[in-house]
Write a protein that holds these residues in place. Structure first.
Motif, PDB file in Angstrom:
ATOM      1  N   VAL A   1      -9.647  -3.400   6.098  1.00  0.00           N
ATOM      2  CA  VAL A   1      -9.533  -4.251   4.785  1.00  0.00           C
ATOM      3  C   VAL A   1      -8.362  -5.423   4.896  1.00  0.00           C
ATOM      4  O   VAL A   1      -7.125  -4.369   4.621  1.00  0.00           O
ATOM      5  CB  VAL A   1      -9.829  -4.198   3.423  1.00  0.00           C
ATOM      6  CG1 VAL A   1      -9.606  -4.704   2.451  1.00  0.00           C
ATOM      7  CG2 VAL A   1     -11.223  -3.618   3.250  1.00  0.00           C
TER       8      VAL A   1
ATOM      9  N   PRO B   1      -4.601  -6.039   3.459  1.00  0.00           N
ATOM     10  CA  PRO B   1      -3.661  -5.856   2.603  1.00  0.00           C
ATOM     11  C   PRO B   1      -4.263  -7.631   0.798  1.00  0.00           C
ATOM     12  O   PRO B   1      -3.957  -6.742  -0.024  1.00  0.00           O
ATOM     13  CB  PRO B   1      -2.162  -6.123   2.899  1.00  0.00           C
ATOM     14  CG  PRO B   1      -2.158  -6.868   4.224  1.00  0.00           C
ATOM     15  CD  PRO B   1      -3.375  -6.990   4.372  1.00  0.00           C
TER      16      PRO B   1
ATOM     17  N   GLN C   1      -7.284  -7.028  -0.380  1.00  0.00           N
ATOM     18  CA  GLN C   1      -7.341  -5.292  -1.464  1.00  0.00           C
ATOM     19  C   GLN C   1      -5.953  -5.602  -2.978  1.00  0.00           C
ATOM     20  O   GLN C   1      -6.520  -4.976  -3.777  1.00  0.00           O
ATOM     21  CB  GLN C   1      -6.197  -3.891  -0.255  1.00  0.00           C
ATOM     22  CG  GLN C   1      -7.263  -3.581   0.546  1.00  0.00           C
ATOM     23  CD  GLN C   1      -6.069  -2.589   0.977  1.00  0.00           C
ATOM     24  OE1 GLN C   1      -5.080  -3.141   1.552  1.00  0.00           O
ATOM     25  NE2 GLN C   1      -7.106  -1.432   2.100  1.00  0.00           N
TER      26      GLN C   1
END
Length: 353
Positions: free
Chosen positions: A34, A36, A39
């Motif tokens: 995933v 950054p 996120q």
């Protein structure tokens, strides 16, 4: 040769199978990492949802954490009052029961002055302060149990009878500490208060009027009271000071911060004597060197307008002026139109709905 080659293939195949068992991902598509950015977006969405929920909770509670807080001032609790500052045990109990019935939750002066007001949503803070460390405020038997008709005894009983009413207060002590004289006995009293959620503040050692004294003398008087407490129980460093007779020195800040000899003090708040409700510590109106208190008393005589009976009536009749909690100690919640009164140092905690 063929046999050997097949055997090797068989051995190799078994090795692959064994390796596959140790590494479950072998032969399968590996999960994608995933980024950054994704996120960060998820975290922002979660924070936004939490804020929406907090705003809804604050609005439901009609929170106003910029509202006024009654800081009530007590002295002796005795059957036969000798001065206007004295109350009977019945009068004191009646006022505590009223506070509980009207949704007040006691906090300490230290919690108020440092902005750590942690009470349930929809409730209102009240600060109970006791000056001069009279035996009528706290007397302990040989097993450390408070006498029933002392201020502490009554507070604890009201707390038992009214769940949610937190039985705490702040005691401003002098050298005449609860009628006990030895350092060991005095340390016992301070330790008992701290262990039971109460707060100990400085009232100077000798209770001398600070008005008109020079700076050196003022600092010495305040430092002596500070040292009196910390010499008995080091961990009981006072966070606030109540001025003797409510009188400020010629420069108010001398009482809040200073040093004398080896003693340094730096208080979150300095309390005056009786008059009117105090501003929220999150408000621009908060003044650490001059926090008003309200003298306890019914609406009669010189208490018709400015004692606790009158002010509690006024706060009840004007709920929009009273501090009401949102239930979250990490936020300062208030209706948007009150934003101009918010102190900038609390901007990161602001929750305007």
């Amino acid at each position: 040769m063929v046999y050997l080659r097949i055997g090797r293939i068989g051995i190799l195949s078994l090795s692959v199978v064994a390796l596959s068992g140790c590494l479950p991902w072998l032969g399968k598509e590996q999960p994608k990492a995933v980024s950054p950015q994704v996120q960060a977006s998820a975290a922002q969405a979660k924070a936004a949802a939490a804020r929406v929920a907090s705003l809804a909770a604050a609005a439901k509670a009609r929170a106003n954490e910029l509202g006024q807080i009654p800081v009530l001032m007590y002295h002796r609790i005795v059957e036969k009052p000798a001065t206007v500052d004295d109350l009977t045990p019945k009068q004191f109990r009646t006022e505590m029961v009223r506070l509980a019935a009207e949704g007040y939750v006691p906090i300490t002066a230290a919690e108020y002055a440092t902005g750590r007001i942690n009470i349930p949503a929809g409730k209102h803070p009240v600060v109970l302060t006791f000056d001069d460390s009279s035996p009528s405020q706290l007397t302990l038997d040989g097993m450390g149990v408070p006498k029933a008709d002392t201020a502490v005894g009554i507070l604890l009983d009201v707390g038992r009878r009214h769940p949610g009413f937190r039985p705490v207060g702040t005691f401003y002590v002098t050298r005449d500490m609860f009628g006990v004289s030895t350092p060991e006995e005095q340390a016992q009293m301070i330790t008992w208060l701290r262990n039971n959620g109460f707060d100990v503040g400085n009232h100077t050692r000798d209770h001398h009027n600070l008005r008109g004294r020079d700076k050196k003398d003022v600092l010495a008087q305040v430092a002596a009271g500070h040292k009196l407490i910390t010499d008995l129980v080091k961990e009981a460093t006072p966070v606030t000071l109540a001025l003797p007779y409510g009188n400020q020195p010629d420069k108010a800040d001398w009482a809040r911060k200073g040093s004398s000899g080896s003693v340094n003090y730096d208080y979150g708040g300095v309390f005056l004597a009786g008059y009117n409700p105090a501003p929220s510590p999150y408000s621009k109106d908060y003044n650490a060197v001059g926090i008003p208190r309200i003298r306890s008393g019914a609406k009669a005589g010189d208490c018709v307008r400015f004692c606790s009976g009158a002010w509690l009536d006024w706060l009840k009749a004007n709920p929009d002026k009273r501090y009401t909690s949102d239930g979250d100690v990490k936020t300062v919640a208030y209706p948007k139109f009150k934003a101009p009164f918010m102190a900038k140092r609390y901007d990161k905690q602001a929750l305007a709905y």
